[in-house]
Design a protein around this motif. Sequence first.
Motif, short mmCIF file in Angstrom:
data_model
loop_
_atom_site.label_atom_id
_atom_site.label_comp_id
_atom_site.label_asym_id
_atom_site.label_seq_id
_atom_site.Cartn_x
_atom_site.Cartn_y
_atom_site.Cartn_z
N ASP A 1 10.23 12.58 -54.03
CA ASP A 1 10.75 11.58 -55.40
C ASP A 1 12.72 11.38 -54.40
O ASP A 1 13.19 10.88 -53.19
CB ASP A 1 10.77 13.22 -55.58
N ASN A 2 13.56 11.11 -55.79
CA ASN A 2 15.08 10.86 -55.01
C ASN A 2 15.94 12.28 -55.36
O ASN A 2 16.79 12.23 -55.09
CB ASN A 2 15.11 9.89 -56.36
N LEU A 3 15.49 13.33 -55.32
CA LEU A 3 16.24 14.06 -54.57
C LEU A 3 15.72 14.90 -53.74
O LEU A 3 16.34 15.88 -53.33
CB LEU A 3 15.95 15.73 -56.54
N GLY A 4 15.17 14.51 -52.39
CA GLY A 4 14.96 14.59 -51.35
C GLY A 4 13.89 15.31 -51.24
O GLY A 4 13.27 16.16 -50.56
N HIS A 5 12.84 15.46 -52.54
CA HIS A 5 11.64 16.95 -52.09
C HIS A 5 10.46 15.42 -51.91
O HIS A 5 10.07 14.75 -52.47
CB HIS A 5 11.46 17.30 -53.87
N LYS A 6 9.30 16.03 -51.18
CA LYS A 6 7.97 15.27 -50.72
C LYS A 6 7.24 16.52 -50.68
O LYS A 6 7.17 17.55 -51.16
CB LYS A 6 8.36 14.63 -49.23
N SER A 7 6.18 15.39 -50.85
CA SER A 7 4.39 16.21 -50.33
C SER A 7 4.05 16.74 -49.81
O SER A 7 4.32 16.70 -48.71
CB SER A 7 3.79 15.32 -51.19
N ILE A 8 3.35 17.96 -49.39
CA ILE A 8 2.20 17.99 -48.62
C ILE A 8 1.83 16.58 -47.79
O ILE A 8 1.52 16.06 -47.84
CB ILE A 8 1.58 18.99 -48.44
N VAL A 9 1.11 17.16 -46.43
CA VAL A 9 0.72 15.61 -46.00
C VAL A 9 -0.48 15.55 -45.87
O VAL A 9 -1.72 16.33 -46.43
CB VAL A 9 0.59 15.56 -44.54
N ASP A 10 -1.11 14.15 -47.46
CA ASP A 10 -2.14 14.25 -47.25
C ASP A 10 -3.32 13.28 -46.05
O ASP A 10 -2.31 12.05 -45.66
CB ASP A 10 -2.35 13.22 -48.33
N GLU A 11 -3.84 13.63 -44.82
CA GLU A 11 -4.50 13.21 -43.82
C GLU A 11 -5.74 11.92 -44.50
O GLU A 11 -7.04 12.44 -45.54
CB GLU A 11 -4.84 13.74 -43.18
N LYS A 12 -5.78 11.36 -44.03
CA LYS A 12 -7.25 10.07 -44.23
C LYS A 12 -7.31 9.97 -42.81
O LYS A 12 -6.64 9.80 -41.90
CB LYS A 12 -7.13 9.01 -44.99
N VAL A 13 -8.58 8.98 -41.89
CA VAL A 13 -9.16 9.17 -41.12
C VAL A 13 -9.97 8.01 -41.25
O VAL A 13 -10.48 7.40 -42.78
CB VAL A 13 -10.19 9.76 -40.43
N VAL A 14 -9.27 6.36 -40.42
CA VAL A 14 -9.73 5.17 -40.58
C VAL A 14 -10.19 4.49 -39.45
O VAL A 14 -9.39 4.77 -38.26
CB VAL A 14 -8.82 4.28 -41.57
N ASN A 15 -11.13 3.16 -39.60
CA ASN A 15 -11.37 2.87 -38.08
C ASN A 15 -10.50 1.01 -38.32
O ASN A 15 -10.96 0.54 -39.85
CB ASN A 15 -13.21 2.59 -37.90
N VAL A 16 -10.30 0.73 -37.21
CA VAL A 16 -9.75 -0.83 -37.21
C VAL A 16 -10.58 -1.49 -35.97
O VAL A 16 -10.76 -0.96 -34.72
CB VAL A 16 -8.64 -0.67 -37.25
N TYR A 17 -10.98 -2.36 -36.95
CA TYR A 17 -12.25 -3.41 -35.63
C TYR A 17 -11.38 -4.59 -35.07
O TYR A 17 -10.53 -5.04 -35.98
CB TYR A 17 -13.37 -3.78 -36.89
N GLY A 18 -12.86 -4.90 -34.03
CA GLY A 18 -11.44 -6.46 -33.31
C GLY A 18 -12.10 -6.68 -32.53
O GLY A 18 -13.37 -6.88 -32.45
#
Length: 244
Positions: free
Chosen positions: A117-134
């Motif tokens: 937010d604009n007051l210096g507060h933040k959320s706990i981390v939300d983790e996601k796993v993703v694959n990238v192909y090539g």
Amino acid sequence: MKSIKKLYGIIVPAIIGLVGCTGMNESIEPYLSQGEIIYISKPDSAFAYAGDERFMIRFWMSDPRATRMHIYWSQRTDSLIIPITEDDKKDMIDVYIGDADNPIAEGNYTIELVTHDNLGHKSIVDEKVVNVYGEIFEKRVVPKFIKSAKYRKATNYVPEGIDIVWGSAASEKEIGVTLYYTGSDGEPKEEFYISSELKNGLSLENIDLRQPISYVTHFLPEPTAIDTFRTVHEELLFTGSPYQ
């Protein structure tokens, strides 16, 4: 949609019965001095989708205090900041990371989402796993096998079309083929067929058989991937002659 409970604050509980225990008081004093720790919400829902040298993050954010989302990957050596407006909170937000000028290296990534937010507060981390192909994945795809390709002739010996018998899917990631040919009207044609449509063969009419006919095979690395891969053009080779 799975509902994620919003966490607005964590209060360090009072410690009772430690008066006079100097050593123990010293160990908790830094936490007591912090007072109440304010967190804003993680996304209501967030998903990560695989792509070709890129990936996509989709999330919903309803916390009225949220003003931006920090997205980290590659062990936080790369990141992106996404502004969150009031209008954004009315719908899902799609963020594409990686493009032709800034491709993401092929591999598996842990994505961290942190709301601010604009007051210096933040959320706990939300983790996601993703694959990238090539390129590595692209080298493994092969054209769909064709058992036979024959001309179909009318009784007056004027060619009227073709019949193609296809082999089984090259892999479970195969989703279909695109056929390229010239119509009898002289116009180029491009038709996509899903693999399940080809099990019983494919018959086409109104084709200019003097022109080459080719196809490419399409592959989807994951069911929810945002990009498909395709083989190079393979020219169809027919048995016999349509004018015999």
